[in-house]
Design an enzyme around this catalytic site. Structure first.
Site, PDB file in Angstrom:
ATOM      1  N   ARG A   1       0.818  -1.221   0.000  1.00 43.84           N
ATOM      2  CA  ARG A   1       0.000   0.000   0.000  1.00 43.84           C
ATOM      3  C   ARG A   1       0.853   1.274   0.000  1.00 43.84           C
ATOM      4  NH1 ARG A   1      -2.276  -3.580  -1.404  1.00 43.84           N
ATOM      5  NH2 ARG A   1      -4.204  -4.522  -0.664  1.00 43.84           N
TER       6      ARG A   1
ATOM      7  N   GLU B   1      -5.366   2.520   6.251  1.00 41.74           N
ATOM      8  CA  GLU B   1      -5.092   2.447   4.815  1.00 41.74           C
ATOM      9  C   GLU B   1      -5.718   3.635   4.092  1.00 41.74           C
ATOM     10  OE1 GLU B   1      -6.691  -0.467   1.315  1.00 41.74           O
ATOM     11  OE2 GLU B   1      -5.544  -1.426   2.911  1.00 41.74           O
TER      12      GLU B   1
ATOM     13  N   SER C   1     -11.496  -1.122   2.837  1.00 37.52           N
ATOM     14  CA  SER C   1     -10.770  -1.565   4.032  1.00 37.52           C
ATOM     15  C   SER C   1     -10.162  -0.357   4.733  1.00 37.52           C
ATOM     16  CB  SER C   1      -9.660  -2.547   3.643  1.00 37.52           C
ATOM     17  OG  SER C   1     -10.202  -3.712   3.067  1.00 37.52           O
TER      18      SER C   1
END
Length: 314
Positions: free
Chosen positions: A171, A293, A223
């Site tokens: 990420r 995230e 998420s």
């Protein structure tokens, strides 16, 4: 103001003092001073250059699918790339502009018999956002298919970066680390072999799995947390007893505890409080610090959780 006059005189679509919640997948967010919709990379560069010259704060976004915008909004220009969305398939290469929807690009690739982007068919972001955060799902990541990109560095100079230049990690990418803006990217895929499951069939299976396991009927930002090493954020939050926990109009999903959903009238601070609670509870019970995230835009009253010892216990 020269910036606003330029937008008006050039015919670029923009909104002034407008709620961002109309454009985020969370359906949350206060007003932005400007929301700007360039239709070409040329316009994007001109807008960024003028904003920088006039010291106007700006953030470049895609589909606003992975962001939480403050209830206070953003005192600057939110520049969205969603109208810069062309892409083409040439053999096993795909060249896509920053605002092209990754899910659409991925599905067209699958339909063309190309494999490598099946994982991305259900990801609701743009190509720019996907490369920026090295988006991934079902054991696939953008770094696996990335070939090269044309970007703007922090000083808005054009730069071409290859795969080895990107410093992709989980990420994360060089774009995120150095505040670069992607203009277009090239992905290199593979032709499916006869013995392979067809890319389209595989993509449809991933989409089915996503529908079954994720709370797609409610607004969310996907998420909320990165996956901890050798674990899953959703399972940790569920094991901490927070599944279904609600603050205001925001709720930790009963279907998947890794998601925070908007039940209809959630505020950004409701979400931030749930993020803090999840971080604190999981850390105190398991010694694991969950790292968000999603990206945050604007100023928030509720902080993120910071352990007293400043690091994960394990």
């Amino acid at each position: 103001m020269e910036f606003e006059m330029y937008l008006k005189n050039s015919g670029i679509e923009f909104l002034k003092d407008h709620p961002l919640k109309e454009f985020t997948t969370f359906k949350i967010g206060g007003k932005a001073r400007y929301i700007v919709f360039p239709k070409s990379t040329k316009q994007l560069i001109e807008i960024l250059t003028l904003a920088k010259d006039e010291a106007i704060n700006y953030i470049v976004v895609g589909n606003c699918s992975n962001v939480l915008v403050s209830d206070k909004g953003y005192n600057g220009a939110i520049i969205t790339t969603v109208k810069i969305d062309s892409f083409k398939i040439d053999g096993n290469l795909i060249e896509a502009e920053c605002g092209a929807m990754l899910s659409h690009v991925a599905r067209k690739a699958c339909e063309a018999g190309l494999k490598g982007l099946e994982f991305a068919v259900g990801i609701p972001g743009t190509v720019g956002g996907a490369v920026y955060m090295n988006a991934g799902a079902y054991d696939g990541e953008i770094k696996d298919v990335f070939e090269r990109a044309e970007v703007l560095d922090e000083n808005l100079n054009p730069v071409e970066l290859g795969r080895a230049d990107m410093r992709f990690s989980y990420r994360n990418s060089r774009l995120k680390e150095e505040k670069m803006v992607l203009l277009r990217a090239v992905f290199c895929l593979k032709f499916a072999d006869r013995e392979d499951i067809s890319p389209l069939q595989k993509a449809n299976e991933f989409s089915k799995r996503r529908r079954e396991k994720q709370p797609l009927s409610y607004p969310s930002a996907g998420s909320v947390f990165k996956r901890p090493p050798n674990n899953f954020a959703g399972k940790l939050i569920e094991d901490a007893g927070l599944k279904g926990y609600r603050i205001g109009g925001a709720c930790i999903s009963e279907k998947h505890a890794g998601f925070i959903i908007n039940l209809g009238d959630a505020k950004a601070e409701d979400v931030r409080k749930l993020i803090y609670l999840a971080q604190k509870s999981v850390y105190e019970k398991f010694g694991i610090l969950l790292e968000p995230e999603i990206q945050f835009i604007g100023e928030f009253e509720t902080p993120l959780f910071v352990p007293v010892d400043g690091q994960n216990r394990r």
